[in-house]
Design a protein around this motif. Structure first.
Motif, PDB file in Angstrom:
ATOM      1  N   MET A   1     -10.539  -2.793   0.963  1.00  0.00           N
ATOM      2  CA  MET A   1     -10.049  -3.916   0.223  1.00  0.00           C
ATOM      3  C   MET A   1      -9.727  -3.462  -1.161  1.00  0.00           C
ATOM      4  N   THR A   2      -9.327  -4.322  -1.959  1.00  0.00           N
ATOM      5  CA  THR A   2      -8.917  -3.924  -3.296  1.00  0.00           C
ATOM      6  C   THR A   2     -10.051  -4.056  -4.283  1.00  0.00           C
ATOM      7  N   ARG A  74     -11.695  -0.120   5.116  1.00  0.00           N
ATOM      8  CA  ARG A  74     -11.504  -0.793   6.412  1.00  0.00           C
ATOM      9  C   ARG A  74     -10.313  -0.173   7.113  1.00  0.00           C
ATOM     10  N   LYS A  75     -10.475   0.145   8.385  1.00  0.00           N
ATOM     11  CA  LYS A  75      -9.387   0.731   9.169  1.00  0.00           C
ATOM     12  C   LYS A  75      -8.603  -0.325   9.912  1.00  0.00           C
ATOM     13  N   ASP A  76      -9.208  -1.489  10.106  1.00  0.00           N
ATOM     14  CA  ASP A  76      -8.505  -2.584  10.765  1.00  0.00           C
ATOM     15  C   ASP A  76      -9.169  -3.902  10.390  1.00  0.00           C
ATOM     16  N   TRP A  96      -5.795  -3.754  -7.261  1.00  0.00           N
ATOM     17  CA  TRP A  96      -5.121  -2.530  -6.860  1.00  0.00           C
ATOM     18  C   TRP A  96      -5.634  -2.148  -5.483  1.00  0.00           C
ATOM     19  N   MET A  97      -5.171  -1.034  -4.952  1.00  0.00           N
ATOM     20  CA  MET A  97      -5.459  -0.685  -3.567  1.00  0.00           C
ATOM     21  C   MET A  97      -6.130   0.684  -3.405  1.00  0.00           C
ATOM     22  N   LYS A  98      -6.836   1.141  -4.418  1.00  0.00           N
ATOM     23  CA  LYS A  98      -7.527   2.421  -4.308  1.00  0.00           C
ATOM     24  C   LYS A  98      -8.512   2.361  -3.126  1.00  0.00           C
ATOM     25  N   ASN A  99      -8.491   3.409  -2.294  1.00  0.00           N
ATOM     26  CA  ASN A  99      -9.378   3.525  -1.121  1.00  0.00           C
ATOM     27  C   ASN A  99      -9.188   2.400  -0.108  1.00  0.00           C
ATOM     28  N   THR A 100      -8.090   1.694  -0.178  1.00  0.00           N
ATOM     29  CA  THR A 100      -7.802   0.622   0.772  1.00  0.00           C
ATOM     30  C   THR A 100      -6.757   1.127   1.749  1.00  0.00           C
ATOM     31  N   LEU A 101      -7.106   1.120   3.017  1.00  0.00           N
ATOM     32  CA  LEU A 101      -6.276   1.736   4.044  1.00  0.00           C
ATOM     33  C   LEU A 101      -5.274   0.781   4.676  1.00  0.00           C
ATOM     34  N   ASP A 120       2.466  -8.567  -2.183  1.00  0.00           N
ATOM     35  CA  ASP A 120       2.286  -7.556  -1.147  1.00  0.00           C
ATOM     36  C   ASP A 120       1.812  -6.275  -1.821  1.00  0.00           C
ATOM     37  N   MET A 121       0.821  -5.625  -1.204  1.00  0.00           N
ATOM     38  CA  MET A 121       0.207  -4.443  -1.814  1.00  0.00           C
ATOM     39  C   MET A 121       0.196  -3.290  -0.810  1.00  0.00           C
ATOM     40  N   LYS A 122       0.652  -2.136  -1.273  1.00  0.00           N
ATOM     41  CA  LYS A 122       0.685  -0.934  -0.433  1.00  0.00           C
ATOM     42  C   LYS A 122      -0.667  -0.238  -0.462  1.00  0.00           C
ATOM     43  N   PRO A 123      -1.082   0.319   0.688  1.00  0.00           N
ATOM     44  CA  PRO A 123      -2.373   1.019   0.761  1.00  0.00           C
ATOM     45  C   PRO A 123      -2.452   2.210  -0.192  1.00  0.00           C
ATOM     46  N   GLN A 124      -3.651   2.451  -0.665  1.00  0.00           N
ATOM     47  CA  GLN A 124      -4.033   3.622  -1.448  1.00  0.00           C
ATOM     48  C   GLN A 124      -3.140   3.866  -2.661  1.00  0.00           C
TER      49      GLN A 124
END
Length: 165
Positions: A1-2, A74-76, A96-101, A120-124
């Motif tokens: 998560m963010t 989280r992977k899913d 932000w999306m650090k460590n968010t997959l 909309d937020m892009k992973p990592q």
């Protein structure tokens, strides 16, 4: 998560923290070690929300540590699930999306459940995604969930957090 942030961290931040702990130990001062969550948090309290006829099973991230970890690692995530970030008072919230997959969409939500804006937020990534005005709630769902349900800014969420007076 963010994670909730106002600015991306500097590469030296972890070293400064470690240096402060070591210095305190050398000086005989007590320290409190806070270990960052390294895996997904899956056992948070949950709340049922609705967006029109659509049910959302949301984990509640209310403490600073829960909000900081969010959906990281989280992977899913099932399509009907999300995470509701709850803050003590309305403010401009930035994520932000650090460590968010997972690709996510953040809904910045007013006290009455009205969606102020969506992002909309892009992973990592460390790109900041902020509320258009001060809000107390942010709901993160799998990216595309709001669009597929035709839920836009101005729509209302219902549920216990938005029933308070």
């Amino acid at each position: 998560m963010t994670a909730f942030v106002c600015a991306p961290p500097t590469p030296l931040a972890p070293r400064r923290t470690l240096a402060a702990v070591l210095l305190a130990a050398l000086l005989g001062q007590p320290t409190i070690a806070v270990r960052a969550q390294e895996g997904p948090q899956l056992n948070l309290q949950r709340v049922e929300l609705t967006a029109g006829m659509h049910r959302i099973d949301a984990q509640v991230a209310a403490s600073p540590q829960e909000r900081q970890t969010g959906l990281m690692h989280r992977k899913d995530m099932p399509q009907h699930e999300g995470m509701l970030f709850v803050f003590e008072q309305p403010a401009q919230q930035c994520f932000w999306m650090k460590n968010t997959l997972l690709p996510l969409t953040a809904a910045f939500v007013d006290d009455d459940g009205t969606i102020v804006n969506l992002a909309d937020m892009k992973p990592q990534t460390l790109d900041s995604h902020c509320s258009a005005k001060p809000v107390r709630y942010v709901l993160e769902m799998n990216q595309g969930w709001f669009a597929k349900k035709n839920i836009k800014a101005g729509a209302k969420l219902t549920g216990a957090p938005f029933s308070r007076k």
